[in-house]
Scaffold this active site. Structure first.
Site, PDB file in Angstrom:
ATOM      1  N   GLU A  67      48.087 -36.305  68.855  1.00  0.00           N
ATOM      2  CA  GLU A  67      47.266 -35.766  69.945  1.00  0.00           C
ATOM      3  C   GLU A  67      47.950 -34.620  70.691  1.00  0.00           C
ATOM      4  O   GLU A  67      47.282 -33.686  71.150  1.00  0.00           O
ATOM      5  CB  GLU A  67      46.888 -36.877  70.936  1.00  0.00           C
ATOM      6  CG  GLU A  67      45.948 -37.925  70.366  1.00  0.00           C
ATOM      7  CD  GLU A  67      46.652 -39.084  69.686  1.00  0.00           C
ATOM      8  OE1 GLU A  67      45.971 -40.065  69.311  1.00  0.00           O
ATOM      9  OE2 GLU A  67      47.898 -39.006  69.523  1.00  0.00           O
ATOM     10  N   PHE A 129      42.215 -53.630  76.219  1.00  0.00           N
ATOM     11  CA  PHE A 129      42.932 -53.021  75.095  1.00  0.00           C
ATOM     12  C   PHE A 129      42.788 -51.501  75.129  1.00  0.00           C
ATOM     13  O   PHE A 129      41.700 -50.969  75.203  1.00  0.00           O
ATOM     14  CB  PHE A 129      42.398 -53.569  73.767  1.00  0.00           C
ATOM     15  CG  PHE A 129      43.053 -52.957  72.559  1.00  0.00           C
ATOM     16  CD1 PHE A 129      44.393 -53.189  72.284  1.00  0.00           C
ATOM     17  CD2 PHE A 129      42.327 -52.138  71.700  1.00  0.00           C
ATOM     18  CE1 PHE A 129      45.000 -52.632  71.172  1.00  0.00           C
ATOM     19  CE2 PHE A 129      42.921 -51.568  70.584  1.00  0.00           C
ATOM     20  CZ  PHE A 129      44.258 -51.809  70.316  1.00  0.00           C
ATOM     21  N   GLN A 130      43.916 -50.819  75.096  1.00  0.00           N
ATOM     22  CA  GLN A 130      44.003 -49.360  75.123  1.00  0.00           C
ATOM     23  C   GLN A 130      43.354 -48.747  76.369  1.00  0.00           C
ATOM     24  O   GLN A 130      42.800 -47.648  76.318  1.00  0.00           O
ATOM     25  CB  GLN A 130      43.412 -48.744  73.839  1.00  0.00           C
ATOM     26  CG  GLN A 130      44.268 -49.044  72.608  1.00  0.00           C
ATOM     27  CD  GLN A 130      43.915 -48.193  71.403  1.00  0.00           C
ATOM     28  OE1 GLN A 130      42.780 -47.745  71.243  1.00  0.00           O
ATOM     29  NE2 GLN A 130      44.896 -47.973  70.532  1.00  0.00           N
ATOM     30  N   MET A 492      70.042 -23.698  72.620  1.00  0.00           N
ATOM     31  CA  MET A 492      70.095 -23.294  74.019  1.00  0.00           C
ATOM     32  C   MET A 492      70.942 -24.259  74.841  1.00  0.00           C
ATOM     33  O   MET A 492      71.725 -23.841  75.700  1.00  0.00           O
ATOM     34  CB  MET A 492      68.690 -23.200  74.601  1.00  0.00           C
ATOM     35  CG  MET A 492      68.637 -22.625  76.013  1.00  0.00           C
ATOM     36  SD  MET A 492      69.253 -20.932  76.103  1.00  0.00           S
ATOM     37  CE  MET A 492      67.813 -20.021  75.542  1.00  0.00           C
TER      38      MET A 492
END
Length: 577
Positions: A67, A129-130, A492
Site C-alpha cells: 500500500e 477485525f482489521q 548519507m
C-alpha cells in the site's frame, strides 16, 4: 402561468439513478476525470473492487505490491501530471500502510485522494477485525479527512475531497468508507465541488503589496530570487522566467522547485540548501533583497535561522498564509497564487542587469567547480562517482528525462547534476525524506507521462525498502528505467558518521543481494556496471530500451556529497570538503 411553472420545474429537475455506494465511488472517480488509481484490495474495500471489476475499460487499477507503493505511485502520477493522484486500500493494516505516503504528500504539497475501506458502522469502536481509527491516525498528515457511514454521503464527500486536494496549496485527503455504506443504496447524482464554506484556498492578490515589492526590487543593488515548488504548482514557470530576464536577477531554487527554469538558463545560479551550490548559499547572506517565491524557508534551506539573510529585506510570495513569518520574517508578504502575483508584478519591474553582482556568483561557482564539481563529473580516480552517472544520463536523454530520485546521497547528486530542461522533471521526496520513494513514484510518473523518459535513481538502501514494486513493473509492463547507485552503505548516514561521529559507522554498511539476478527474476533486462569503460554503453542501452530496464552501477563506497552546510550551521559556513 401554471404550465410555464411546470415547464421550469421539469427543466431543472435533477436526474438520479439508484445504485450502490460502491458503484457510486467508481462513478465519482470517473466524474473527476480519474483514469488511473493505485491500490491493494482487502475485505473492507471489496465491494468497491467488485464494482471496479465492471469498469476496467474506463478506470485502470494498478495493483501495487504494498500500500505504501500505491501512495508513492499516486504521488509520482500527480507530480508529473498536475492532476490528483488516487490510492485505495482496505481497512486496518492496509489503511495504516498508506500513512507514510500521505505524510510525504502533505509536506510536499502533492494533491492526492486516498480511499480506504472500513468495518461496518455498527462495529466501529469495537476493535473489530482489521479496524483502526484511520481518520484519527491520518488527521495530522492530511489536508482534510472524513469518514462516510451512509451511502448517500458518498458523492458530496468525494467531490469535496477532490476540490480540497487540488485547490490552493495542494495536499492529500483521506476518505474512509464503512462497508455498509458501500453496500447501501442511494439516488446517485454528482456535482463537482466549487467551494467550501470558510475555506478560501487562494488569497486575493493585494496590489498595494505587489507595488511595495516592486519598489523594493527596483531599488535593490544585490537582489536574489529563491523559488520553490509553488512556481510549478501555480504553473508560473513562464512568469518567473520573464521576471528574472527582465529584472536581470540571479535566481536559485529549492529541491522541489527544480526544473521550473531550465538548468542551462544563464540566470539560474543553482540550488540552495544543505547540499546546494556554493554561490547561492554564501550570497544569501550578502544580498540586500531576498525574493522568495513559492517556498517555505525549510530548515534545510535556511540553516541556522538566527543568521539567515539578516542583512536583507525579505519579500515572500506565498499562497499559504500559515507560511508567512513562520520561519523567516517577511518585510513584504504577497499572498496569492504565484502566477497571478507575478503577472501583477511584471509590469512594475524595471529592466536591469547587475553585472558586478553576477560576477560574484561566477567567481564562487569557479571555486566550487575546482574543489567539488570537477571531481564529481570528471574524476581521475579509478572508482566510479555518482556524478558521472548523472552526467551520462544527461547526455543520453538530452536533459529531457524526468528524474525520480529516492533519498540519500544519490538524491543530492541527482538534484545537483541532472539537467532539468523540462518543467516537472525533478520528482523526489523533499520534506519527509522518504526512503523507498523512487521506484513506485517512477511507476506512477511514467504512467501519467508515457511520452517522457522516466528514470528512477535510487541507492542500495532505499531501493530495498520498496524493491517488491518490481513486481508491479513486471505485471503492468510500464517501461520505467531504474538505476541503483550501489555504494554498499547507507551513504548519507555514513557521511554524517564520518564527519561528525569520528567514523563510527554504526549499522550503515550494507550486505546486498545480487540486484541484477533479482531484476531478471522479474523478467526485466538488467546490467551491472563496475568500470568507467562500461558506463556509456550501458546507459545508452538503458535509454534506448522500449521496455523497463534495470541498471546497477557500483560506485565508490565512501564518497561524500559536497558542498555541505552542517546541521545547525549558518549557510555562510558551507563546506567544500
Amino acid at each position: 402561468m401554471k404550465t410555464a411553472t411546470n415547464t421550469i420545474e421539469k427543466s431543472t429537475q435533477i436526474v438520479t439513478e439508484r445504485i450502490t455506494g460502491s458503484e457510486a465511488v467508481i462513478k465519482c472517480l470517473l466524474e473527476e476525470g480519474v483514469d488511473t488509481l493505485y491500490g491493494y484490495p482487502g475485505g473492507a474495500i471489496m465491494p468497491v473492487y467488485d464494482e471496479l471489476y465492471k469498469y476496467q475499460d474506463k478506470l485502470h487499477h494498478v495493483l501495487t505490491r504494498h500500500e505504501q507503493g500505491a501512495t508513492h505511485a499516486a504521488q509520482g502520477y500527480a507530480r508529473i501530471s498536475g492532476k490528483v493522484g488516487v490510492a485505495i486500500a482496505t481497512s486496518g493494516p492496509g489503511a495504516t500502510n498508506l500513512i507514510t505516503g500521505i505524510a510525504d504528500a502533505q509536506i510536499d504539497s502533492t494533491p492526492m485522494v486516498c480511499i480506504t475501506g472500513q468495518v461496518p458502522s455498527h462495529l466501529l469502536g469495537s476493535d473489530a477485525f482489521q479496524e483502526t481509527d484511520i481518520v484519527g491516525i491520518s488527521t495530522p498528515v492530511t489536508k482534510w479527512n472524513h469518514q462516510i457511514t451512509k451511502a448517500s454521503e458518498i458523492p458530496e464527500v468525494i467531490a469535496k475531497a477532490f476540490y480540497i486536494a487540488k485547490s490552493g496549496r495542494p495536499g492529500p485527503v483521506l476518505i474512509d468508507i464503512t462497508k455498509d455504506a458501500q453496500f447501501g443504496e442511494l439516488d446517485f447524482h454528482y456535482e463537482k465541488c466549487k467551494g467550501v464554506r470558510s475555506y478560501k484556498p487562494t488569497p486575493e492578490v493585494d496590489i498595494n503589496k505587489v507595488s511595495e515589492a516592486a519598489d523594493l526590487i527596483n531599488k535593490a543593488k544585490k537582489p536574489l530570487i529563491v523559488w520553490g515548488q509553488g512556481v510549478i504548482l501555480g504553473e508560473a514557470e513562464n512568469e518567473l522566467k520573464e521576471l528574472i530576464e527582465k529584472a536581470g536577477i540571479p535566481a536559485a531554487w529549492t529541491i522541489l522547485g527544480a526544473s521550473a527554469i531550465p538548468s542551462s538558463h544563464p540566470l539560474n545560479v543553482g540550488m540552495v540548501g544543505m547540499h546546494g551550490n556554493y554561490a547561492p548559499n554564501k550570497l544569501t547572506n550578502e544580498c540586500d533583497v531576498l525574493i522568495a517565491i513559492g517556498m517555505r524557508f525549510d530548515d534545510r534551506v535556511t540553516g541556522k535561522l538566527e543568521t539567515y539573510a539578516k542583512q536583507a529585506k525579505v519579500i515572500h510570495f506565498e499562497i499559504d498564509p500559515a507560511e508567512i513569518d513562520k520561519n523567516v520574517k517577511a518585510d513584504i508578504a504577497v499572498l496569492g497564487n504565484a502566477k497571478e502575483s507575478l503577472q501583477e508584478l511584471l509590469p512594475l519591474i524595471k529592466s536591469n542587469s547587475y553585472p558586478d553582482w553576477h560576477q560574484e556568483f561566477k567567481d564562487l561557482y569557479q571555486i566550487e567547480f575546482e574543489k567539488v564539481i570537477k571531481k564529481d563529473l570528471y574524476p581521475t580516480k579509478e572508482g566510479l562517482t555518482m556524478g558521472e552517472v548523472l552526467k551520462e544520463i544527461n547526455i543520453q536523454s538530452e536533459g529531457k528525462a524526468a528524474i525520480v530520485s529516492d533519498v540519500g546521497q544519490h538524491q543530492m547528486i541527482a538534484c545537483r547534476y541532472a539537467d532539468f530542461n523540462v518543467t516537472k522533471s525533478n520528482i523526489t521526496s523533499g520534506g519527509l525524506g522518504t526512503m523507498g520513494f523512487a521506484l513506485p513514484a517512477a511507476i506512477g510518473a511514467k504512467m501519467a507521462a508515457p511520452e517522457r523518459d522516466v528514470v528512477a535513481i535510487a541507492g542500495d538502501g532505499g531501493y530495498q525498502m520498496t524493491i517488491q514494486e518490481l513486481g508491479t513493473i513486471f505485471q503492468t509492463k510500464v517501461p520505467v528505467k531504474v538505476v541503483v547507485l550501489n555504494n554498499e552503505f547507507l551513504g548519507m548516514v555514513r557521511q554524517w558518521q564520518q564527519l561528525f561521529f569520528d567514523k563510527r559507522y554504526a549499522s550503515t554498511e550494507m550486505t546486498n543481494p545480487d540486484f541484477v539476478t533479482i531484476a531478471k527474476g522479474y523478467h526485466l533486462p538488467a546490467k551491472r556496471v563496475t568500470k568507467r569503460s562500461e558506463l556509456k554503453e550501458a546507459v545508452a542501452e538503458m535509454m534506448a530500451s522500449e521496455e523497463a530496464y534495470f541498471l546497477e552501477v557500483c560506485v565508490e563506497k565512501e564518497d561524500n556529497v559536497f558542498p555541505m552546510v552542517p546541521s545547525g550551521a549558518s549557510v555562510s559556513d558551507i563546506r567544500l570538503e
